[in-house]
Design an enzyme around this catalytic site. Structure first.
Site, short mmCIF file in Angstrom:
data_model
loop_
_atom_site.label_atom_id
_atom_site.label_comp_id
_atom_site.label_asym_id
_atom_site.label_seq_id
_atom_site.Cartn_x
_atom_site.Cartn_y
_atom_site.Cartn_z
N HIS A 67 -5.01 -12.71 -12.86
CA HIS A 67 -5.20 -12.76 -14.31
C HIS A 67 -6.47 -12.05 -14.73
CE1 HIS A 67 -2.58 -16.67 -14.37
NE2 HIS A 67 -1.84 -15.58 -14.38
N HIS A 68 -7.01 -11.17 -13.87
CA HIS A 68 -8.24 -10.46 -14.26
C HIS A 68 -7.98 -9.55 -15.45
CE1 HIS A 68 -6.39 -7.18 -11.99
NE2 HIS A 68 -7.30 -6.35 -12.46
N LYS A 97 -2.09 -2.08 -6.81
CA LYS A 97 -1.46 -0.85 -7.26
C LYS A 97 -1.90 -0.50 -8.68
CE LYS A 97 2.78 -0.62 -6.00
NZ LYS A 97 4.23 -0.85 -5.90
N LYS A 109 5.33 -10.48 -9.83
CA LYS A 109 6.61 -10.13 -9.20
C LYS A 109 7.57 -11.29 -9.39
CE LYS A 109 8.17 -6.49 -7.01
NZ LYS A 109 7.82 -5.10 -7.30
#
Length: 474
Positions: A67-68, A97, A109
């Site tokens: 959650h950065h 990525k 994901k």
């Protein structure tokens, strides 16, 4: 890979090993590194869906790794291989990525544990919509929260079902279209999304092959033209990567699918192979090619560039020493195990890591998300302006030189950018700039001997800096 070694290998542990190797080259404390590495939120749900006359309980996941930066971003796959560990590993790779290609998302994901072939389209729609309603209930989807995309076993159709379900449950959200990417064009998708990952693979390898110093060390010439390429997997990523390499003058010597592999020294035509497969049900017995009944043997044939674009862990301790490629471009997620990495690096193979090379999909997803939030299609504001400006320039040049350009030349010069031109241009710039960043870390960091570690260092530095700027650490 043998059954026993396949069972012992954990994709999640492999990602963790690569992270730990790179973490030692960064300036961050153990606490910050632990936060970067940890999966922030894991949703595991089981929900009932009526299939025919029976009720089936479907198992599904959504993982928000970091959650950065928000929203989180990552695909949804439909596969019987889906489990919590796999989704966690893929979500972690998405965080790294996005950081590498400077896309401002946290990694996410999702997956539904089903065999897609066993359901009708109507049943798949019911499962997808029910899964979406679970995500909405748990606050695991939204334009500023978590934005899914297609992955293995899913495509534009499934994304349109997700959008429609989310919109019906959030009727007042003016940005609802941005809750998911990879949508059909008619529902806010962008041109170029289908081929984005394969095109990103091509742009990335083209940039790798442009560095004279590295090519000389590998005994290769600069550029793509004439290089022998083997591609594993003729799905969306593999097909488009093969097509772009072929069009750039590379020689496709090998193609691999689940039914086997074909090899031809003077080159294959990917479109002809696809047509042959459609008519016969197999890539085997293609005219002039050598058949390999075991697809894995195709990975070991002579070539300059090997592109595994199918499954995880296809190159491992059991076959790495037989790989003849000088460059391996990881178009799939996690096609090499850490053991394989070690063996291939000793052989001097140049491994271009997945977390950089297959980032074309998320890069173009980012462009789609921006388009949905801005409510303006790419090219609408600048296309005519550019064409008018080019026309003025051509007129001035003609009046100064007293020469006329031909109608064909005029048409080429005056063409303003369409959406597809801007998407391709943005993706090309992203892949070139990101590779240069990774290679700079590789060259300038003492003790770093591979691009994967350099890529992880890039990612950790960016995510760690973001956490520090959030002010959550003393």
């Amino acid at each position: 890979m043998s059954n026993s070694s396949q069972e012992n290998y954990s994709f999640l542990k492999g990602v963790g090993q690569n992270f730990d190797k790179a973490a030692g080259f960064t300036r961050f404390s153990a606490g910050i590194l632990e936060q970067i590495k940890a999966c922030n939120s894991i949703l595991r749900v089981k929900f009932p869906v009526k299939i025919g006359d029976t009720v089936e309980v479907i198992e599904a996941y959504r993982v928000q790794h970091s959650h950065h930066k928000l929203p989180c971003k990552g695909g949804i796959r439909f596969s019987m291989e889906v489990d919590q560990e796999e989704v966690m590993a893929l979500a972690a790779l998405m965080t790294y990525k996005c950081a590498i290609v400077n896309v401002p998302f946290g990694g996410g994901k999702g997956g539904i544990k089903i065999d897609k072939s066993k359901y009708t389209e109507f049943e798949l729609e019911k499962i997808t919509r029910r899964y979406t309603s679970e995500l909405v209930k748990k606050n695991f989807i939204g334009p500023g929260i978590d934005v899914p995309a297609p992955d293995y076993g899913t495509g534009a159709k499934e994304m349109s079902w997700i959008l429609d379900t989310y919109s019906s449950l959030n009727p007042n959200d003016v940005n609802a279209q941005a809750c998911v990417t990879g949508k059909p064009l008619s529902q806010g998708g962008v041109q170029g999304r289908t081929e984005a990952t394969g095109l990103g693979v091509y742009f990335g390898i083209r940039e790798v092959c442009s560095v004279r110093e590295d090519m000389e060390r590998l005994g290769l010439s600069v550029g793509i033209k004439g290089k022998r390429v083997i591609v594993q997997g003729l799905g969306n990523v593999g097909y488009h990567a093969a097509k772009f390499f072929q069009d750039a003058g590379a020689i496709l010597v090998g193609l691999i699918e689940y039914e086997g592999a074909i090899y031809k020294e003077d080159g294959l035509n990917v479109d002809e192979v696809i047509a042959h497969r459609k008519s016969t049900g197999s890539i085997l017995q293609y005219v002039g090619a050598t058949d390999l009944a075991n697809g894995a043997d195709g990975l070991e044939q002579p070539c300059d560039i090997l592109i595994p674009a199918a499954l995880e862990s296809v190159i491992h301790a059991g076959n790495a020493d037989r790989i003849q490629a000088k460059i391996i471009g990881e178009a799939a997620n996690g096609p090499l195990t850490p053991d394989a990495d070690a063996i291939l690096l000793k052989k001097g193979v140049w491994i271009v890591p997945d977390m950089y090379l297959n980032a074309g999909g998320v890069t173009v997803s980012y462009f789609e998300w921006l388009k949905n939030l801005s409510h303006v299609r790419y090219g609408r504001l600048e296309k005519r302006f550019s064409e008018n400006m080019y026309a003025e320039l051509v007129n001035i040049i003609e009046s100064l030189t007293l020469k006329k350009v031909s109608e064909l030349e005029r048409k080429i010069i005056l063409r303003g950018p369409d959406e597809i031109d801007l998407i391709y241009s943005g993706l090309e710039d992203t892949m070139i700039g990101s590779y240069q960043e990774i290679r700079e870390v590789y060259v300038n960091t003492k003790g770093v001997d591979d691009l994967r570690t350099a890529a992880f260092i890039c990612a950790i530095n960016k995510v760690g800096a973001a956490y520090e700027q959030l002010g959550i650490f003393p």
